[in-house]
Design an enzyme around this catalytic site. Sequence first.
Site, PDB file in Angstrom:
ATOM      1  N   SER A 189       0.838  -1.207   0.000  1.00 18.80           N
ATOM      2  CA  SER A 189       0.000   0.000   0.000  1.00 18.80           C
ATOM      3  C   SER A 189       0.869   1.251   0.000  1.00 18.80           C
ATOM      4  O   SER A 189       1.974   1.260   0.561  1.00 18.80           O
ATOM      5  CB  SER A 189      -0.892   0.007   1.247  1.00 18.80           C
ATOM      6  OG  SER A 189      -1.574   1.239   1.376  1.00 18.80           O
ATOM      7  N   TYR A 244      -2.489  -0.979  10.155  1.00 22.52           N
ATOM      8  CA  TYR A 244      -2.453  -1.227   8.711  1.00 22.52           C
ATOM      9  C   TYR A 244      -1.186  -0.640   8.090  1.00 22.52           C
ATOM     10  O   TYR A 244      -0.468  -1.310   7.347  1.00 22.52           O
ATOM     11  CB  TYR A 244      -3.699  -0.634   8.058  1.00 22.52           C
ATOM     12  CG  TYR A 244      -3.760  -0.827   6.557  1.00 22.52           C
ATOM     13  CD1 TYR A 244      -4.195  -2.033   6.014  1.00 22.52           C
ATOM     14  CD2 TYR A 244      -3.395   0.193   5.687  1.00 22.52           C
ATOM     15  CE1 TYR A 244      -4.256  -2.220   4.640  1.00 22.52           C
ATOM     16  CE2 TYR A 244      -3.451   0.021   4.318  1.00 22.52           C
ATOM     17  CZ  TYR A 244      -3.889  -1.184   3.800  1.00 22.52           C
ATOM     18  OH  TYR A 244      -3.941  -1.365   2.436  1.00 22.52           O
TER      19      TYR A 244
END
Length: 269
Positions: A159, A173
């Site tokens: 990401s 995350y």
Amino acid sequence: MEINSLFDVRGKVVLVTGGARGIGRMISEGFVTNGAKVYIASRDAAACEAAARELTAQGPGSAHAIPADLLKLSECERLAAELLKREKALHVLVNNSGATWGAPLEEFPDSAWTKVLTLNLQRVFTLTQLLLPLLEVPGKQSADSPRKESPAAVINIGSIDALRVPLIESYSYSAAKAGLHHLTRVLSQKLGPQGITVNTLACGPFETKMMAHTLDNMRDVIEGGNPMGRIGLPGDVAGACLFLGSRAGSYVNGATLNIDGGVHLAAKM
């Protein structure tokens, strides 16, 4: 160096975790559309079976469901055992399954660290480790297919939140994805000599269930802040995986490819 040969994935065996929805579904479709045999693993058995049916009907490749809750080590072991029983080689492993959690710092629960770090980081290592006997096969040297030109490929879905500080408070995350990016680099050095490339896709915003709430409320802002003026399309992430999983990407190892339109570089003044 004819283009159809360079990017050819016909007949390759591919596993996409979380391949029934979102980015995983985009990747699964990309491989099936180009003639690969794709195994889809996800926790939702119904979604997994439905995706396999739909993609197989679309062809010309095929999709096969192996539902598995990858948070559990026993389920990872079962998935690996099933693949070892069905296949003699695994050409592409796409570690896409993941979870996120957003909450203010003062309210962020301990359980969000356990779940997100386990699924987004630890299980990438677990599955890669368990599937090594299949991943090593394509890269073995032979007269027809030298290792330097036909490695297996491990593609980890990272990401851009591992490259920048996100606006959303998703502490576990961001940390998990940053760890995944570095795990990719470490594994690339260990597995490269065995004929296996390991790379990361740092994905920006795509039309997924995980992004649905954010896009509903901030689509104009997100698209307006991207140099390309849009969010990701299925072909963007599928194309990157087809590149890394084919002869065209066989000399790319330990890389992080940013699939985000360049937004991770955009300054916030």
